[in-house]
Motif scaffolding. Structure first.
Motif, PDB file in Angstrom:
ATOM      1  N   LEU A 127       0.822  -1.206   0.000  1.00 14.59           N
ATOM      2  CA  LEU A 127       0.000   0.000   0.000  1.00 14.59           C
ATOM      3  C   LEU A 127       0.860   1.262   0.000  1.00 14.59           C
ATOM      4  O   LEU A 127       0.692   2.155  -0.841  1.00 14.59           O
ATOM      5  CB  LEU A 127      -0.926  -0.009   1.218  1.00 14.59           C
ATOM      6  CG  LEU A 127      -1.799   1.233   1.423  1.00 14.59           C
ATOM      7  CD1 LEU A 127      -2.899   1.296   0.371  1.00 14.59           C
ATOM      8  CD2 LEU A 127      -2.405   1.232   2.826  1.00 14.59           C
ATOM      9  N   ILE A 128       1.800   1.340   0.945  1.00 11.42           N
ATOM     10  CA  ILE A 128       2.637   2.549   1.023  1.00 11.42           C
ATOM     11  C   ILE A 128       3.693   2.553  -0.080  1.00 11.42           C
ATOM     12  O   ILE A 128       4.138   3.616  -0.525  1.00 11.42           O
ATOM     13  CB  ILE A 128       3.288   2.684   2.415  1.00 11.42           C
ATOM     14  CG1 ILE A 128       4.151   1.453   2.760  1.00 11.42           C
ATOM     15  CG2 ILE A 128       2.224   2.904   3.484  1.00 11.42           C
ATOM     16  CD1 ILE A 128       5.008   1.643   4.003  1.00 11.42           C
ATOM     17  N   ASN A 129       4.090   1.364  -0.530  1.00  9.35           N
ATOM     18  CA  ASN A 129       5.053   1.258  -1.629  1.00  9.35           C
ATOM     19  C   ASN A 129       4.495   1.918  -2.891  1.00  9.35           C
ATOM     20  O   ASN A 129       5.197   2.674  -3.578  1.00  9.35           O
ATOM     21  CB  ASN A 129       5.382  -0.218  -1.865  1.00  9.35           C
ATOM     22  CG  ASN A 129       6.482  -0.427  -2.874  1.00  9.35           C
ATOM     23  OD1 ASN A 129       6.311  -0.151  -4.054  1.00  9.35           O
ATOM     24  ND2 ASN A 129       7.605  -0.941  -2.427  1.00  9.35           N
ATOM     25  N   ARG A 130       3.229   1.639  -3.190  1.00  9.86           N
ATOM     26  CA  ARG A 130       2.593   2.211  -4.375  1.00  9.86           C
ATOM     27  C   ARG A 130       2.455   3.725  -4.258  1.00  9.86           C
ATOM     28  O   ARG A 130       2.641   4.454  -5.233  1.00  9.86           O
ATOM     29  CB  ARG A 130       1.218   1.574  -4.581  1.00  9.86           C
ATOM     30  CG  ARG A 130       1.286   0.154  -5.137  1.00  9.86           C
ATOM     31  CD  ARG A 130      -0.082  -0.474  -5.180  1.00  9.86           C
ATOM     32  NE  ARG A 130      -0.044  -1.801  -5.809  1.00  9.86           N
ATOM     33  CZ  ARG A 130      -1.042  -2.658  -5.797  1.00  9.86           C
ATOM     34  NH1 ARG A 130      -2.174  -2.336  -5.180  1.00  9.86           N
ATOM     35  NH2 ARG A 130      -0.939  -3.845  -6.383  1.00  9.86           N
ATOM     36  N   SER A 131       2.134   4.194  -3.046  1.00  6.15           N
ATOM     37  CA  SER A 131       2.004   5.640  -2.841  1.00  6.15           C
ATOM     38  C   SER A 131       3.329   6.338  -3.080  1.00  6.15           C
ATOM     39  O   SER A 131       3.379   7.401  -3.717  1.00  6.15           O
ATOM     40  CB  SER A 131       1.510   5.929  -1.414  1.00  6.15           C
ATOM     41  OG  SER A 131       0.245   5.373  -1.191  1.00  6.15           O
ATOM     42  N   MET A 132       4.409   5.737  -2.581  1.00  4.46           N
ATOM     43  CA  MET A 132       5.734   6.322  -2.760  1.00  4.46           C
ATOM     44  C   MET A 132       6.141   6.315  -4.233  1.00  4.46           C
ATOM     45  O   MET A 132       6.699   7.294  -4.748  1.00  4.46           O
ATOM     46  CB  MET A 132       6.756   5.536  -1.917  1.00  4.46           C
ATOM     47  CG  MET A 132       8.176   6.093  -1.966  1.00  4.46           C
ATOM     48  SD  MET A 132       8.260   7.747  -1.264  1.00  4.46           S
ATOM     49  CE  MET A 132       9.688   8.401  -2.120  1.00  4.46           C
ATOM     50  N   ASN A 133       5.843   5.240  -4.909  1.00  5.70           N
ATOM     51  CA  ASN A 133       6.243   5.132  -6.316  1.00  5.70           C
ATOM     52  C   ASN A 133       5.459   6.097  -7.205  1.00  5.70           C
ATOM     53  O   ASN A 133       5.998   6.658  -8.158  1.00  5.70           O
ATOM     54  CB  ASN A 133       6.053   3.695  -6.803  1.00  5.70           C
ATOM     55  CG  ASN A 133       6.889   3.394  -8.027  1.00  5.70           C
ATOM     56  OD1 ASN A 133       8.019   3.860  -8.168  1.00  5.70           O
ATOM     57  ND2 ASN A 133       6.345   2.617  -8.949  1.00  5.70           N
ATOM     58  N   LYS A 134       4.173   6.295  -6.894  1.00  7.51           N
ATOM     59  CA  LYS A 134       3.366   7.247  -7.657  1.00  7.51           C
ATOM     60  C   LYS A 134       3.923   8.657  -7.515  1.00  7.51           C
ATOM     61  O   LYS A 134       3.971   9.426  -8.483  1.00  7.51           O
ATOM     62  CB  LYS A 134       1.909   7.214  -7.188  1.00  7.51           C
ATOM     63  CG  LYS A 134       1.115   6.034  -7.708  1.00  7.51           C
ATOM     64  CD  LYS A 134      -0.322   6.105  -7.228  1.00  7.51           C
ATOM     65  CE  LYS A 134      -1.137   4.916  -7.740  1.00  7.51           C
ATOM     66  NZ  LYS A 134      -2.537   4.975  -7.256  1.00  7.51           N
ATOM     67  N   LEU A 135       4.368   8.995  -6.299  1.00  3.45           N
ATOM     68  CA  LEU A 135       4.944  10.324  -6.099  1.00  3.45           C
ATOM     69  C   LEU A 135       6.262  10.471  -6.854  1.00  3.45           C
ATOM     70  O   LEU A 135       6.525  11.511  -7.462  1.00  3.45           O
ATOM     71  CB  LEU A 135       5.166  10.580  -4.611  1.00  3.45           C
ATOM     72  CG  LEU A 135       5.779  11.945  -4.320  1.00  3.45           C
ATOM     73  CD1 LEU A 135       4.787  13.054  -4.595  1.00  3.45           C
ATOM     74  CD2 LEU A 135       6.306  12.030  -2.910  1.00  3.45           C
ATOM     75  N   ARG A 136       7.092   9.425  -6.824  1.00  2.00           N
ATOM     76  CA  ARG A 136       8.365   9.474  -7.562  1.00  2.00           C
ATOM     77  C   ARG A 136       8.104   9.734  -9.043  1.00  2.00           C
ATOM     78  O   ARG A 136       8.794  10.543  -9.675  1.00  2.00           O
ATOM     79  CB  ARG A 136       9.126   8.160  -7.386  1.00  2.00           C
ATOM     80  CG  ARG A 136      10.445   8.096  -8.152  1.00  2.00           C
ATOM     81  CD  ARG A 136      10.925   6.673  -8.308  1.00  2.00           C
ATOM     82  NE  ARG A 136       9.980   5.848  -9.043  1.00  2.00           N
ATOM     83  CZ  ARG A 136       9.897   5.797 -10.368  1.00  2.00           C
ATOM     84  NH1 ARG A 136      10.688   6.542 -11.128  1.00  2.00           N
ATOM     85  NH2 ARG A 136       9.008   5.010 -10.948  1.00  2.00           N
TER      86      ARG A 136
END
Length: 306
Positions: A127-136
Protein backbone atom coordinates in the motif's frame (compact mmCIF):
# COMPACT_ATOMS: atom_id res chain seq x y z
CA UNK A 1 1.78 -31.53 -13.21
CA UNK A 2 0.23 -28.32 -14.56
CA UNK A 3 -0.61 -29.74 -17.99
CA UNK A 4 -3.57 -29.07 -20.22
CA UNK A 5 -6.34 -31.68 -20.51
CA UNK A 6 -5.51 -32.06 -24.23
CA UNK A 7 -1.86 -32.85 -23.50
CA UNK A 8 -2.78 -35.40 -20.83
CA UNK A 9 -5.18 -37.00 -23.34
CA UNK A 10 -2.42 -37.25 -25.96
CA UNK A 11 0.02 -38.80 -23.44
CA UNK A 12 -2.53 -41.40 -22.31
CA UNK A 13 -4.12 -42.08 -25.72
CA UNK A 14 -7.65 -41.21 -24.65
CA UNK A 15 -9.98 -38.35 -25.48
CA UNK A 16 -9.93 -35.02 -23.56
CA UNK A 17 -13.52 -35.73 -22.50
CA UNK A 18 -12.40 -39.01 -20.90
CA UNK A 19 -9.65 -37.23 -18.99
CA UNK A 20 -12.07 -34.63 -17.62
CA UNK A 21 -14.60 -37.33 -16.75
CA UNK A 22 -11.93 -39.21 -14.80
CA UNK A 23 -10.90 -36.02 -12.98
CA UNK A 24 -14.51 -35.33 -12.00
CA UNK A 25 -15.09 -38.91 -10.85
CA UNK A 26 -11.88 -39.00 -8.84
CA UNK A 27 -12.66 -35.63 -7.27
CA UNK A 28 -16.11 -36.83 -6.24
CA UNK A 29 -14.63 -39.98 -4.71
CA UNK A 30 -12.16 -38.04 -2.58
CA UNK A 31 -13.05 -38.21 1.14
CA UNK A 32 -14.74 -35.10 2.52
CA UNK A 33 -12.35 -34.20 5.34
CA UNK A 34 -13.33 -30.60 5.87
CA UNK A 35 -16.58 -30.76 7.80
CA UNK A 36 -14.89 -28.93 10.68
CA UNK A 37 -13.16 -25.58 10.45
CA UNK A 38 -9.55 -25.17 11.66
CA UNK A 39 -8.66 -22.50 14.21
CA UNK A 40 -6.78 -20.39 11.68
CA UNK A 41 -8.17 -19.51 8.24
CA UNK A 42 -6.96 -17.50 5.27
CA UNK A 43 -9.26 -15.80 2.72
CA UNK A 44 -8.45 -14.63 -0.81
CA UNK A 45 -9.80 -14.59 -4.35
CA UNK A 46 -8.53 -15.33 -7.84
CA UNK A 47 -9.70 -14.50 -11.36
CA UNK A 48 -10.96 -17.43 -13.45
CA UNK A 49 -12.92 -15.69 -16.23
CA UNK A 50 -12.99 -12.17 -17.61
CA UNK A 51 -14.66 -10.09 -14.93
CA UNK A 52 -15.29 -13.13 -12.69
CA UNK A 53 -13.56 -13.72 -9.37
CA UNK A 54 -13.66 -16.92 -7.31
CA UNK A 55 -13.43 -16.97 -3.50
CA UNK A 56 -11.10 -19.39 -1.74
CA UNK A 57 -10.39 -20.23 1.88
CA UNK A 58 -7.64 -22.45 3.28
CA UNK A 59 -6.14 -23.68 6.54
CA UNK A 60 -3.63 -20.91 7.29
CA UNK A 61 -1.42 -23.31 9.23
CA UNK A 62 -1.17 -26.23 6.78
CA UNK A 63 -2.12 -24.63 3.44
CA UNK A 64 -4.90 -27.16 2.80
CA UNK A 65 -7.64 -25.86 0.48
CA UNK A 66 -10.96 -26.07 2.33
CA UNK A 67 -13.30 -24.58 -0.25
CA UNK A 68 -13.57 -22.67 -3.53
CA UNK A 69 -16.68 -20.70 -4.50
CA UNK A 70 -17.50 -19.38 -7.99
CA UNK A 71 -18.31 -15.96 -6.54
CA UNK A 72 -16.76 -13.59 -4.02
CA UNK A 73 -20.03 -11.75 -3.35
CA UNK A 74 -20.75 -11.40 0.37
CA UNK A 75 -24.18 -13.04 0.12
CA UNK A 76 -22.75 -16.14 -1.62
CA UNK A 77 -19.92 -16.50 0.91
CA UNK A 78 -22.37 -16.01 3.77
CA UNK A 79 -24.78 -18.64 2.40
CA UNK A 80 -21.91 -21.12 2.01
CA UNK A 81 -20.63 -20.85 5.58
CA UNK A 82 -24.10 -20.72 7.16
CA UNK A 83 -25.27 -23.82 5.29
CA UNK A 84 -22.09 -25.85 5.79
CA UNK A 85 -20.86 -24.98 9.30
CA UNK A 86 -22.71 -24.64 12.59
CA UNK A 87 -22.50 -21.60 14.84
CA UNK A 88 -20.29 -23.52 17.30
CA UNK A 89 -17.87 -24.49 14.51
CA UNK A 90 -17.64 -20.89 13.34
CA UNK A 91 -17.09 -19.65 16.88
CA UNK A 92 -14.10 -22.01 17.21
CA UNK A 93 -12.18 -20.07 14.53
CA UNK A 94 -9.55 -17.91 16.26
CA UNK A 95 -7.93 -15.95 13.42
CA UNK A 96 -8.66 -15.14 9.77
CA UNK A 97 -5.98 -13.62 7.54
CA UNK A 98 -7.11 -11.37 4.68
CA UNK A 99 -5.90 -8.58 2.44
CA UNK A 100 -7.39 -5.09 2.94
CA UNK A 101 -10.81 -6.05 1.60
CA UNK A 102 -13.33 -4.11 3.70
CA UNK A 103 -16.12 -6.46 2.57
CA UNK A 104 -14.36 -9.42 4.17
CA UNK A 105 -14.01 -7.60 7.50
CA UNK A 106 -17.73 -6.97 7.79
CA UNK A 107 -18.51 -10.54 6.75
CA UNK A 108 -16.05 -12.07 9.23
CA UNK A 109 -17.48 -10.12 12.16
CA UNK A 110 -20.93 -11.46 11.26
CA UNK A 111 -19.99 -15.10 10.57
CA UNK A 112 -17.07 -15.63 12.96
CA UNK A 113 -17.87 -13.60 16.08
CA UNK A 114 -14.77 -14.67 18.04
CA UNK A 115 -12.20 -14.58 15.23
CA UNK A 116 -9.46 -11.96 15.18
CA UNK A 117 -8.83 -10.40 11.77
CA UNK A 118 -5.21 -10.32 10.55
CA UNK A 119 -4.20 -8.00 7.72
CA UNK A 120 -1.46 -9.60 5.64
CA UNK A 121 1.73 -7.55 6.16
CA UNK A 122 2.74 -7.81 2.49
CA UNK A 123 -0.36 -5.84 1.51
CA UNK A 124 0.43 -3.17 4.11
CA UNK A 125 3.89 -2.64 2.65
CA UNK A 126 2.47 -2.78 -0.87
CA UNK A 127 0.00 0.00 0.00
CA UNK A 128 2.64 2.55 1.02
CA UNK A 129 5.05 1.26 -1.63
CA UNK A 130 2.59 2.21 -4.37
CA UNK A 131 2.00 5.64 -2.84
CA UNK A 132 5.73 6.32 -2.76
CA UNK A 133 6.24 5.13 -6.32
CA UNK A 134 3.37 7.25 -7.66
CA UNK A 135 4.94 10.32 -6.10
CA UNK A 136 8.36 9.47 -7.56
CA UNK A 137 6.76 9.26 -11.02
CA UNK A 138 5.03 12.62 -10.50
CA UNK A 139 8.28 14.30 -9.43
CA UNK A 140 10.17 12.58 -12.25
CA UNK A 141 7.72 13.92 -14.84
CA UNK A 142 8.22 17.46 -13.52
CA UNK A 143 11.81 17.20 -14.80
CA UNK A 144 10.73 16.13 -18.27
CA UNK A 145 11.76 19.41 -19.91
CA UNK A 146 14.18 20.58 -22.59
CA UNK A 147 16.67 21.67 -19.91
CA UNK A 148 19.78 19.45 -19.84
CA UNK A 149 20.09 19.39 -16.02
CA UNK A 150 16.40 18.50 -15.65
CA UNK A 151 16.71 15.72 -18.23
CA UNK A 152 19.57 14.21 -16.24
CA UNK A 153 17.46 14.23 -13.07
CA UNK A 154 14.56 12.69 -15.02
CA UNK A 155 16.72 9.85 -16.31
CA UNK A 156 18.21 9.18 -12.88
CA UNK A 157 14.82 9.04 -11.19
CA UNK A 158 13.52 6.74 -13.93
CA UNK A 159 16.53 4.42 -14.04
CA UNK A 160 16.94 3.88 -10.30
CA UNK A 161 13.27 3.71 -9.31
CA UNK A 162 13.73 0.64 -7.10
CA UNK A 163 16.25 2.15 -4.68
CA UNK A 164 13.92 4.71 -3.02
CA UNK A 165 11.43 1.91 -2.38
CA UNK A 166 13.95 -0.18 -0.43
CA UNK A 167 14.18 -0.02 3.35
CA UNK A 168 16.85 2.58 4.19
CA UNK A 169 18.42 0.09 6.61
CA UNK A 170 19.16 -2.21 3.66
CA UNK A 171 21.09 0.48 1.78
CA UNK A 172 24.87 0.41 2.01
CA UNK A 173 27.24 3.36 2.50
CA UNK A 174 30.38 1.25 2.06
CA UNK A 175 29.74 -1.15 -0.84
CA UNK A 176 30.80 0.65 -4.03
CA UNK A 177 29.66 -0.40 -7.50
CA UNK A 178 28.98 1.19 -10.84
CA UNK A 179 25.57 2.85 -11.19
CA UNK A 180 24.46 4.07 -14.63
CA UNK A 181 24.25 7.90 -14.72
CA UNK A 182 26.09 8.08 -11.37
CA UNK A 183 29.35 6.24 -11.82
CA UNK A 184 31.19 4.46 -9.00
CA UNK A 185 29.26 5.03 -5.77
CA UNK A 186 27.00 3.38 -3.17
CA UNK A 187 23.26 2.79 -3.34
CA UNK A 188 22.73 4.97 -0.23
CA UNK A 189 24.50 7.87 -1.95
CA UNK A 190 22.31 7.42 -5.03
CA UNK A 191 19.15 7.69 -2.91
CA UNK A 192 20.50 10.74 -1.05
CA UNK A 193 21.20 12.44 -4.38
CA UNK A 194 17.71 11.66 -5.69
CA UNK A 195 16.13 13.11 -2.56
CA UNK A 196 17.99 16.42 -3.05
CA UNK A 197 16.13 16.95 -6.32
CA UNK A 198 12.77 17.59 -4.63
CA UNK A 199 11.74 18.66 -1.13
CA UNK A 200 8.33 17.08 -1.75
CA UNK A 201 9.99 13.77 -2.61
CA UNK A 202 12.19 13.95 0.51
CA UNK A 203 9.24 14.64 2.86
CA UNK A 204 7.24 11.70 1.51
CA UNK A 205 10.32 9.47 1.51
CA UNK A 206 10.94 10.15 5.22
CA UNK A 207 7.31 9.28 6.03
CA UNK A 208 7.53 6.15 3.88
CA UNK A 209 10.68 4.96 5.64
CA UNK A 210 9.28 5.60 9.12
CA UNK A 211 6.16 3.51 8.38
CA UNK A 212 8.25 0.81 6.71
CA UNK A 213 10.51 0.56 9.77
CA UNK A 214 7.55 0.38 12.17
CA UNK A 215 5.98 -2.44 10.12
CA UNK A 216 9.26 -4.32 9.88
CA UNK A 217 9.91 -4.04 13.63
CA UNK A 218 6.24 -4.82 14.42
CA UNK A 219 6.22 -1.72 16.59
CA UNK A 220 2.55 -0.81 17.07
CA UNK A 221 3.30 2.12 19.37
CA UNK A 222 5.64 3.70 16.84
CA UNK A 223 3.22 3.07 13.96
CA UNK A 224 0.30 4.58 15.90
CA UNK A 225 2.35 7.66 16.72
CA UNK A 226 3.27 8.14 13.04
CA UNK A 227 -0.34 7.76 11.90
CA UNK A 228 -1.83 10.06 14.56
CA UNK A 229 0.54 13.03 14.34
CA UNK A 230 -0.27 15.86 11.88
CA UNK A 231 1.11 15.27 8.41
CA UNK A 232 3.90 17.50 7.14
CA UNK A 233 3.27 19.92 4.31
CA UNK A 234 3.87 18.36 0.91
CA UNK A 235 2.52 14.87 1.69
CA UNK A 236 0.86 13.53 -1.47
CA UNK A 237 -2.86 12.74 -1.78
CA UNK A 238 -2.04 9.06 -2.32
CA UNK A 239 -0.03 8.97 0.90
CA UNK A 240 -2.82 10.71 2.81
CA UNK A 241 -5.23 8.09 1.51
CA UNK A 242 -2.83 5.31 2.55
CA UNK A 243 -2.49 6.81 6.04
CA UNK A 244 -6.28 6.91 6.35
CA UNK A 245 -6.48 3.24 5.29
CA UNK A 246 -3.81 2.19 7.80
CA UNK A 247 -5.67 4.03 10.58
CA UNK A 248 -8.89 2.23 9.67
CA UNK A 249 -7.18 -1.18 9.81
CA UNK A 250 -5.06 -0.47 12.91
CA UNK A 251 -6.66 -3.15 15.12
CA UNK A 252 -6.14 -5.77 12.39
CA UNK A 253 -2.54 -4.57 11.90
CA UNK A 254 -2.00 -5.12 15.63
CA UNK A 255 -3.13 -8.74 15.18
CA UNK A 256 -0.64 -9.17 12.32
CA UNK A 257 2.11 -8.19 14.79
CA UNK A 258 0.87 -10.63 17.44
CA UNK A 259 0.18 -13.72 15.28
CA UNK A 260 2.59 -15.52 12.91
CA UNK A 261 0.03 -16.04 10.12
CA UNK A 262 -0.04 -14.34 6.74
CA UNK A 263 -1.43 -14.86 3.24
CA UNK A 264 1.81 -16.33 1.87
CA UNK A 265 0.40 -19.86 1.51
CA UNK A 266 -2.82 -18.83 -0.21
CA UNK A 267 -1.00 -16.43 -2.56
CA UNK A 268 1.31 -19.29 -3.58
CA UNK A 269 -1.68 -21.57 -4.17
CA UNK A 270 -3.35 -18.88 -6.28
CA UNK A 271 -0.26 -18.56 -8.46
CA UNK A 272 -0.39 -22.30 -9.20
CA UNK A 273 -4.14 -22.12 -9.84
CA UNK A 274 -3.53 -19.37 -12.40
CA UNK A 275 -0.95 -21.60 -14.12
CA UNK A 276 -3.58 -24.36 -14.42
CA UNK A 277 -5.96 -21.85 -15.97
CA UNK A 278 -3.32 -20.51 -18.35
CA UNK A 279 -2.17 -23.87 -19.72
CA UNK A 280 -5.82 -24.79 -20.32
CA UNK A 281 -6.48 -21.45 -22.08
CA UNK A 282 -9.27 -20.93 -19.57
CA UNK A 283 -12.15 -23.06 -18.28
CA UNK A 284 -15.74 -22.40 -19.37
CA UNK A 285 -17.11 -24.84 -16.79
CA UNK A 286 -16.27 -23.77 -13.22
CA UNK A 287 -17.01 -27.22 -11.75
CA UNK A 288 -14.43 -28.81 -14.07
CA UNK A 289 -11.92 -26.14 -13.09
CA UNK A 290 -12.56 -26.61 -9.36
CA UNK A 291 -12.28 -30.41 -9.61
CA UNK A 292 -8.97 -30.04 -11.43
CA UNK A 293 -7.68 -27.73 -8.68
CA UNK A 294 -8.75 -30.10 -5.89
CA UNK A 295 -7.18 -33.09 -7.63
CA UNK A 296 -3.98 -31.22 -8.52
CA UNK A 297 -3.28 -30.13 -4.94
CA UNK A 298 -4.37 -33.47 -3.44
CA UNK A 299 -1.84 -35.29 -5.64
CA UNK A 300 0.83 -32.66 -4.95
CA UNK A 301 0.34 -33.11 -1.21
CA UNK A 302 0.45 -36.91 -1.58
CA UNK A 303 3.68 -36.77 -3.61
CA UNK A 304 5.36 -34.52 -1.02
CA UNK A 305 4.21 -36.79 1.81
CA UNK A 306 5.72 -39.86 0.12
Amino acid sequence: EAQSITLIAQDTSVSPTSVQRFINQFSESMPKKFNDLPKHLSFDEFKYLKGRMAFEYINAKTGTILGILPSRLSRDIKDHFLSRYSYAQRCAVETITIDMNAGYEKLIKELFPKAKIIIDRFHLVQLINRSMNKLRISVMNDFRTSNGADQKKYRRLKKHWKLPLKNALDLSFTSYKNFPLFGQTTDATVVETLMIYSERLKVNYDLYQSILTALKDKNLEQLTEILEKPLAEGISKDFKRSIKTLKYHLSSIKNSFLFPYNNGRIEGINNKIKVLNRVAYGYRNFENYRNRIYLHFALKRASHAS
